[in-house]
Structures are given as C-alpha cells and as structure tokens.
Design a protein around this motif. Sequence first.
Motif, mmCIF file in Angstrom:
data_model
loop_
_atom_site.group_PDB
_atom_site.id
_atom_site.type_symbol
_atom_site.label_atom_id
_atom_site.label_comp_id
_atom_site.label_asym_id
_atom_site.label_seq_id
_atom_site.Cartn_x
_atom_site.Cartn_y
_atom_site.Cartn_z
ATOM 1 N N MET A 1 0.845 -1.192 0.000
ATOM 2 C CA MET A 1 0.000 0.000 0.000
ATOM 3 C C MET A 1 0.878 1.240 0.000
ATOM 4 N N SER A 2 0.518 2.222 -0.813
ATOM 5 C CA SER A 2 1.270 3.477 -0.825
ATOM 6 C C SER A 2 0.322 4.631 -0.547
ATOM 7 N N ALA A 3 0.834 5.655 0.132
ATOM 8 C CA ALA A 3 -0.002 6.779 0.519
ATOM 9 C C ALA A 3 -0.355 7.637 -0.690
ATOM 10 N N ILE A 4 -1.559 8.170 -0.668
ATOM 11 C CA ILE A 4 -1.974 9.137 -1.679
ATOM 12 C C ILE A 4 -1.311 10.470 -1.354
ATOM 13 N N ARG A 5 -0.720 11.086 -2.367
ATOM 14 C CA ARG A 5 -0.081 12.388 -2.186
ATOM 15 C C ARG A 5 -1.108 13.492 -2.452
ATOM 16 N N VAL A 6 -1.179 14.435 -1.533
ATOM 17 C CA VAL A 6 -2.207 15.476 -1.572
ATOM 18 C C VAL A 6 -1.579 16.833 -1.868
ATOM 19 N N LYS A 7 -2.237 17.588 -2.743
ATOM 20 C CA LYS A 7 -1.840 18.973 -3.019
ATOM 21 C C LYS A 7 -2.977 19.893 -2.591
ATOM 22 N N ILE A 8 -2.666 20.844 -1.751
ATOM 23 C CA ILE A 8 -3.626 21.868 -1.344
ATOM 24 C C ILE A 8 -3.252 23.139 -2.098
ATOM 25 N N CYS A 9 -4.129 23.597 -2.964
ATOM 26 C CA CYS A 9 -3.806 24.722 -3.851
ATOM 27 C C CYS A 9 -4.564 25.980 -3.447
ATOM 28 N N GLY A 10 -3.990 27.120 -3.825
ATOM 29 C CA GLY A 10 -4.647 28.396 -3.580
ATOM 30 C C GLY A 10 -4.463 28.911 -2.170
ATOM 31 N N LEU A 11 -3.295 28.653 -1.583
ATOM 32 C CA LEU A 11 -3.039 29.100 -0.215
ATOM 33 C C LEU A 11 -2.601 30.564 -0.209
ATOM 34 N N ASN A 12 -3.026 31.282 0.838
ATOM 35 C CA ASN A 12 -2.678 32.709 0.870
ATOM 36 C C ASN A 12 -2.318 33.233 2.253
ATOM 37 N N SER A 13 -2.079 32.324 3.209
ATOM 38 C CA SER A 13 -1.695 32.783 4.548
ATOM 39 C C SER A 13 -0.784 31.746 5.199
ATOM 40 N N PRO A 14 0.003 32.181 6.189
ATOM 41 C CA PRO A 14 0.840 31.215 6.919
ATOM 42 C C PRO A 14 0.000 30.124 7.570
ATOM 43 N N GLN A 15 -1.215 30.486 8.012
ATOM 44 C CA GLN A 15 -2.091 29.499 8.635
ATOM 45 C C GLN A 15 -2.487 28.410 7.634
ATOM 46 N N ASP A 16 -2.705 28.803 6.375
ATOM 47 C CA ASP A 16 -3.032 27.827 5.334
ATOM 48 C C ASP A 16 -1.890 26.827 5.150
ATOM 49 N N VAL A 17 -0.692 27.348 5.049
ATOM 50 C CA VAL A 17 0.472 26.494 4.824
ATOM 51 C C VAL A 17 0.665 25.552 6.014
ATOM 52 N N ALA A 18 0.508 26.089 7.219
ATOM 53 C CA ALA A 18 0.651 25.258 8.417
ATOM 54 C C ALA A 18 -0.409 24.167 8.450
ATOM 55 N N ALA A 19 -1.634 24.507 8.058
ATOM 56 C CA ALA A 19 -2.718 23.514 8.058
ATOM 57 C C ALA A 19 -2.449 22.413 7.039
ATOM 58 N N ALA A 20 -1.946 22.796 5.869
ATOM 59 C CA ALA A 20 -1.628 21.803 4.837
ATOM 60 C C ALA A 20 -0.519 20.876 5.315
ATOM 61 N N ALA A 21 0.504 21.454 5.915
ATOM 62 C CA ALA A 21 1.616 20.639 6.406
ATOM 63 C C ALA A 21 1.156 19.703 7.527
ATOM 64 N N ALA A 22 0.345 20.223 8.437
ATOM 65 C CA ALA A 22 -0.140 19.402 9.555
ATOM 66 C C ALA A 22 -0.995 18.245 9.070
ATOM 67 N N ALA A 23 -1.688 18.456 7.953
ATOM 68 C CA ALA A 23 -2.561 17.419 7.402
ATOM 69 C C ALA A 23 -1.794 16.378 6.593
ATOM 70 N N GLY A 24 -0.500 16.606 6.421
ATOM 71 C CA GLY A 24 0.309 15.641 5.688
ATOM 72 C C GLY A 24 0.345 15.855 4.193
ATOM 73 N N ALA A 25 0.013 17.062 3.743
ATOM 74 C CA ALA A 25 0.056 17.348 2.308
ATOM 75 C C ALA A 25 1.485 17.229 1.787
#
Length: 217
Positions: A1-25
């Motif tokens: 089994m291999s993990a699905i790689r996730v891309k979170i697009c359209g980020l515009n704040s440090p909080q967005d980037v932190a949330a994406a990283a915390a979610a394993g993006a």
Amino acid sequence: MSAIRVKICGLNSPQDVAAAAAAGAAYVGFVFFPKSPRNISIEQATQLALEAPVGLCKVALTVNADDAMLDTLTDAVPLDMLQLHGSESPERVAEVKARYGLPVMKAIGVADAADLPQIDLYSQVADQLLIDAKPPKNADLPGGNGLAFDWRLLAGRKYWQRPWMLAGGLTPENVAEAVRMTGARQVDVSSGVEAAPGQKDAALIARFSAAAQSVAV
C-alpha cells in the motif's frame, strides 16, 4: 500500500500552509492569476514559501505566463515546481522546463473522451500532469471552479508516461471514491476545502487529506 499524495492549492496565509503541512500534504500551491480569488502577490508568495516546512513541495500556478512574469516569479520565490494551467502548447511546456530548470506540471482539462489524447501528448514534455475538469466556455477561471468530470473516463488508466494528479470538484466527501474509481495516486484540491472563495478551512483540509489517504492503492 502506498499513501496518496495530496496537493492543497490556492493558499494565501501562513495558517493555510501550516494547516496543509499538519494534514500531511505533499504539495502546496500558490496562485498567480489576477482573476482568481486565490491570487497572491509575489511578495506574499515569497514569505509563504520561506516559512513552509522543509520537504513540502512549493508549486506556482500560472496561466499563459510570459517569460517576463516567470523570470520575476522564479527570481523571487523559492519554488520547487511550476504548474502551467492555461492553454500552453507542448512546445511552450518544453521551453519553460529548459529555461527555468524546474519540474513542470501541465494542467489538462477533461470533459469527455475526446480530451484524453491531450494527456498522452503532454506526457511527452511535462514532468507531471494535472487532470482537471474542463472549465465551462467563457469561464473566468481555468481551474478552481469546483467542477468534477466523469471519473470513469480515467478508470484503468493508472499509468501514463508521467506521474499524474486528479483535480476538479474534489471534496472531503468524494475524494476517496474518486481515488478508488480512477486509481489516482495524487489529488489536488482548492475550492473543496474552503469556507468561502479564497478562504481555506483548516478542518476541511485535515478531513480531505485523511479521506484521501484512507484509500489503499
């Protein structure tokens, strides 16, 4: 089994980037297209990219950008990949790759089976492919419209010549089904994790990533 790689697009704040990283993006996307509610300045993107955790792939989404725009962008922002989301020809994709020395992801809009040959065409020049729902005629945005396409078109087509990413209308509620139906190993989301256009929701980001990565592929 291999993990699905996730891309979170359209980020515009440090909080967005932190949330994406915390979610394993695996990827974060910054939009450089003035008509988009997710558009950010080069100065904003530079700061966000510098604050992004090491290992998080930083992707710049551009639409039919000329060399002057790409020169300014790549000179200022520490990027890992360029995403071409306009009507760029295969020749233009090859030019961008050669000029900037960065991996290039080409977005391809799909509405029906007649659009699929474009995937094979661009797979000869792009490093990755993003298979998105084709926008409606006269749409202001080439992507981020929250539209899906018939995922059955991609069933059984796990392997093109290049890695590919599924986009278009994905949400925390449907991403697992989309992965199972298409065999996608990478998924991209923007409007599907927003509380309002351009406003990311950390809880939705976490739910989306968890749902995508719950699928065994």
